[in-house]
Design a protein around this motif. Structure first.
Motif, short mmCIF file in Angstrom:
data_model
loop_
_atom_site.label_atom_id
_atom_site.label_comp_id
_atom_site.label_asym_id
_atom_site.label_seq_id
_atom_site.Cartn_x
_atom_site.Cartn_y
_atom_site.Cartn_z
N LEU A 12 32.91 44.14 46.91
CA LEU A 12 33.62 43.40 47.95
C LEU A 12 35.11 43.73 47.96
O LEU A 12 35.76 43.68 49.01
N VAL A 58 37.80 40.91 50.66
CA VAL A 58 36.68 40.03 50.30
C VAL A 58 36.43 39.01 51.41
O VAL A 58 35.29 38.78 51.83
N ASP A 61 34.53 40.36 54.46
CA ASP A 61 33.07 40.38 54.38
C ASP A 61 32.48 39.00 54.63
O ASP A 61 31.38 38.88 55.17
N ARG A 75 25.42 45.56 52.21
CA ARG A 75 26.67 44.99 51.69
C ARG A 75 26.33 43.79 50.79
O ARG A 75 25.27 43.17 50.94
N ALA A 87 32.29 34.27 46.86
CA ALA A 87 33.22 35.27 47.39
C ALA A 87 34.55 34.64 47.77
O ALA A 87 35.62 35.20 47.48
#
Length: 284
Positions: A12, A58, A61, A75, A87
């Motif tokens: 990430l 990060v 995403d 991913r 995340a």
């Protein structure tokens, strides 16, 4: 499962892009000082840019998880190696490291990094869907890494710092437009107003090629004004060759996986900046 999660967090961060941000800061510090920065300036400048860039990537995403389910199902988030909650928490930790590193360089450096972080959050949250405006915001943010480098060492009067900021901005703008041209179907489904969605991927890719061509033409400026000796031609010309080759491939819709050509430009640009930094430190 634990190791898979750690690997997912590592992916990430997109370390190659975060590393490139740190290298841009180091070169700006070298250019602004006319020599090597102090150990504190070099380390904290690099880490501040690295951690802030990684945190924004990060978050990107997290915001793009639905698009990635269609465009990039491998991913970490759509592949369920990492949850969005983890995340986001990881991104927050990276932000703290980045802001602390900048704070050690002084309040001005801290403010610049905070602005970079704000731009990254705004882009992910709202601006990305507006196509060219989002592309420009990302490009400006990348270019500002050089401004941050000048601020970190207390000198923004060096023209090469501003020139490299403009060059980096232009290269990143071309890469952003080209990437949108390759993700047109996913962007269309998520309501993005990218150039590719509005005018077609082929036209968008030609716009990206035009941006790259304009940026490469600016490469004569540091030699015309005597900022660089002719020995610096070698890394710059090699970068130009990589860009020209990659762009020629990106313009060919029959070539599969053209995203690798965009990554090649990123890697070549990082290598060129690293080589120029080392040359500046060793031969002046």
């Amino acid at each position: 499962m634990f190791n898979a999660g750690l690997f997912g967090l590592f992916r990430l961060m997109r370390v190659e892009l975060s590393f490139a941000a740190g290298i841009c800061v180091l070169l700006a510090e070298v250019l602004a000082r006319g020599g090597p920065p102090s150990a504190l300036q070099a380390l904290c400048g690099f880490l501040a840019a690295f951690f802030i860039a990684a945190s924004v990537l990060v978050l990107n995403d997290c915001f793009d998880i639905e698009t990635d389910r269609m465009n990039s199902p491998l991913r970490p988030l759509p592949a369920e190696l990492v949850t969005c909650e983890v995340a986001v928490a990881f991104s927050a930790v990276l932000v703290l490291f980045g802001l602390f590193s900048a704070f050690l360089l002084g309040w001005q450096a801290f403010i610049v990094v905070a602005v970079l972080l704000l731009f990254g959050i705004l882009y992910n949250w709202r601006i990305k869907r507006y196509g060219l405006a989002g592309n420009l915001m990302v490009a400006v943010t990348v270019g500002m890494t050089f401004i941050f480098g000048g601020v970190a060492v207390g000198n923004l009067s060096e023209p090469m710092v501003w020139f490299m900021a403009v060059m980096t901005l232009g290269v990143d703008l071309g890469e952003e437009i080209a990437a949108d041209a390759l993700d047109v179907e996913g962007d269309r489904r998520t309501g993005s107003h990218s150039l590719a969605v509005m005018f077609g991927s082929d036209r968008a890719m030609h716009v990206a090629a035009g941006v790259f061509g304009f940026v490469l033409s600016l490469g004569v400026i540091p030699f015309a004004f005597g900022w660089f000796d002719r020995v610096y031609l070698l890394p710059i010309v090699l970068f130009d060759v990589v860009v020209f080759h990659s762009v020629s491939r990106m313009l060919n819709p029959r070539i599969p996986d053209r995203i690798t050509d965009i990554r090649r430009i990123y890697i070549a640009g990082t290598a060129m900046i690293l080589v120029v930094t080392l040359m500046r430190l060793t031969i002046g």
